[in-house]
Write a protein that holds these residues in place. Structure first.
Motif: not given
Length: 114
Positions: A16-23, A101-114
């Protein structure tokens, strides 16, 4: 100030930094269908967002990696049901060789937080 959560030698699950969260990248259960892996992946995203003080409605950007673009339509069925109406983030989706090889999907998220 930078806040890191669930930090180990290689990475933090949440930064978390400056109102933004990185997962960090989230994956689904190994050995399941693309729909099941996507649902599990997004469940994990939800948990981390809540822990970080954020939510689906505050997602700014999503990067989706599929091990096979032929899974695009099925992944999107789960994704579209998960994203709150009117809150679709900026999103990219591509094909990549994932960590296992078993993994089919990966999601990377950036979001705002308060």
């Amino acid at each position: 100030m930078i806040e890191r959560m669930h930090t180990k030698q290689r990475m933090s699950k949440i930064v978390k930094h400056n109102g933004t969260v990185y997962l960090c990248g989230q994956v689904g259960v190994r050995g399941e269908s693309i729909k099941e892996q996507t649902a599990e992946c997004l469940r994990r995203v939800d948990e981390l967002l809540i822990e970080a003080g954020s939510s689906r409605e505050q997602i700014l950007q999503a990067i989706v990696w599929l091990s096979d673009m032929r899974d695009f339509a099925e992944m999107n069925e789960v994704w579209d049901a998960w994203v709150p109406e009117g809150h679709a983030p900026a999103r990219a989706c591509g094909e990549a060789r994932l960590a296992s090889q078993e993994l089919l999907v990966e999601v990377i998220i950036t979001a705002a937080y308060e």
